[in-house]
Design an enzyme around this catalytic site. Sequence first.
Site, mmCIF file in Angstrom:
data_model
loop_
_atom_site.group_PDB
_atom_site.id
_atom_site.type_symbol
_atom_site.label_atom_id
_atom_site.label_comp_id
_atom_site.label_asym_id
_atom_site.label_seq_id
_atom_site.Cartn_x
_atom_site.Cartn_y
_atom_site.Cartn_z
ATOM 1 C CG ASP A 129 64.913 21.991 -6.443
ATOM 2 O OD1 ASP A 129 64.810 22.208 -7.408
ATOM 3 O OD2 ASP A 129 65.724 21.937 -5.532
HETATM 4 C C1 LIG Z 1 76.077 22.489 -7.815
HETATM 5 C C2 LIG Z 1 74.898 22.188 -9.297
HETATM 6 C C3 LIG Z 1 74.339 22.196 -10.207
HETATM 7 N N1 LIG Z 1 74.179 22.243 -11.375
HETATM 8 C C4 LIG Z 1 72.522 22.255 -11.545
HETATM 9 C C5 LIG Z 1 71.993 21.128 -11.565
HETATM 10 C C6 LIG Z 1 70.592 21.723 -12.263
HETATM 11 O O1 LIG Z 1 70.029 21.584 -13.244
HETATM 12 C C7 LIG Z 1 70.859 23.404 -11.668
HETATM 13 C C8 LIG Z 1 70.051 23.146 -10.023
HETATM 14 O O2 LIG Z 1 68.845 23.891 -10.943
HETATM 15 P P1 LIG Z 1 67.049 23.164 -10.280
HETATM 16 O O3 LIG Z 1 65.959 24.077 -9.907
HETATM 17 O O4 LIG Z 1 67.985 22.198 -9.779
HETATM 18 O O5 LIG Z 1 67.353 22.506 -12.299
HETATM 19 P P2 LIG Z 1 66.802 23.666 -13.251
HETATM 20 O O6 LIG Z 1 66.469 25.011 -13.096
HETATM 21 O O7 LIG Z 1 68.119 23.653 -14.694
HETATM 22 O O8 LIG Z 1 66.296 22.513 -14.701
HETATM 23 P P3 LIG Z 1 64.268 21.767 -14.202
HETATM 24 O O9 LIG Z 1 63.816 22.955 -12.673
HETATM 25 O O10 LIG Z 1 63.813 22.400 -15.021
HETATM 26 O O11 LIG Z 1 65.063 21.107 -13.800
HETATM 27 O O12 LIG Z 1 72.313 23.785 -10.982
HETATM 28 C C9 LIG Z 1 75.418 21.681 -11.973
HETATM 29 O O13 LIG Z 1 75.091 21.480 -13.004
HETATM 30 N N2 LIG Z 1 76.306 21.390 -11.304
HETATM 31 C C10 LIG Z 1 76.436 21.617 -10.300
HETATM 32 O O14 LIG Z 1 77.830 21.316 -9.174
#
Ligand SMILES: Cc1cn([C@H]2C[C@H](O)[C@@H](COP(=O)(O)OP(=O)(O)OP(=O)(O)O)O2)c(=O)[nH]c1=O
Length: 192
Positions: free
Chosen positions: A68
């Site tokens: 997460d």
């Molecule tokens: C801060 C930041 C976040 N993110 C993304 C990563 C994560 O995919 C998302 C945060 O949401 P998460 O809830 O961590 O993950 P998700 O919903 O994408 O997938 P899952 O729960 O199925 O694993 O934000 C980036 O891609 N780049 C960035 O710079």
Amino acid sequence: MKFILGSGSPRRRDLLAQIGVVPDDILPPDIDEDPARGELPRPYCQRLAREKAAAVAAGPDDIVLCADTTVALGRRILGKPADAIEAESFLRALSGRRHRVITAVAVRRGDRLWQRDVVSAVKMKRLSDQEIVAYVASGDWQGKAGGYGIQGMAGAFIPWIEGSFTGIVGLPLAETAGLLQAAGYPVYGESA
Ligand SMILES: Cc1cn([C@H]2C[C@H](O)[C@@H](COP(=O)(O)OP(=O)(O)OP(=O)(O)O)O2)c(=O)[nH]c1=O
């Protein structure tokens, strides 16, 4: 033994591929991501990774990896924006300030659990209205914690970080490789 990526995030799949780890299965977990009342960002992020790992159906010898990523502005948790209006309000809140990006990783094999979390500090430059409007219109904020992705156009908004770049993108690779090895996954081809 099967390796299951418990994540619907294309970033996590790509980051694993970067170290040659290809899941046998991808099973995105479906859990309630609402923070509890008064819950602080880091414990929240750790709890979500743990709950995601528990929610993925797997055999007793399978290895499940979940994570997460949470953006924390002080004590405030910025999740994935629900819409463009919320994305804009997150960007205005982050503009010209330092915040933290926490990624918690949980690896489960049967009833054993290995967890790590990585906290990175990120400075966002002061954003002009034009930058905010263009970024929101790009749609690149969708599905990203805090409403931005450092690996995309928003990379131009971030002059400084301290911590783990791969952690900010969604999966800190150094720590993840260690957790996988601890659980018996042959990251570098060693036998499990
Ligand atoms: C801060 C930041 C976040 N993110 C993304 C990563 C994560 O995919 C998302 C945060 O949401 P998460 O809830 O961590 O993950 P998700 O919903 O994408 O997938 P899952 O729960 O199925 O694993 O934000 C980036 O891609 N780049 C960035 O710079």
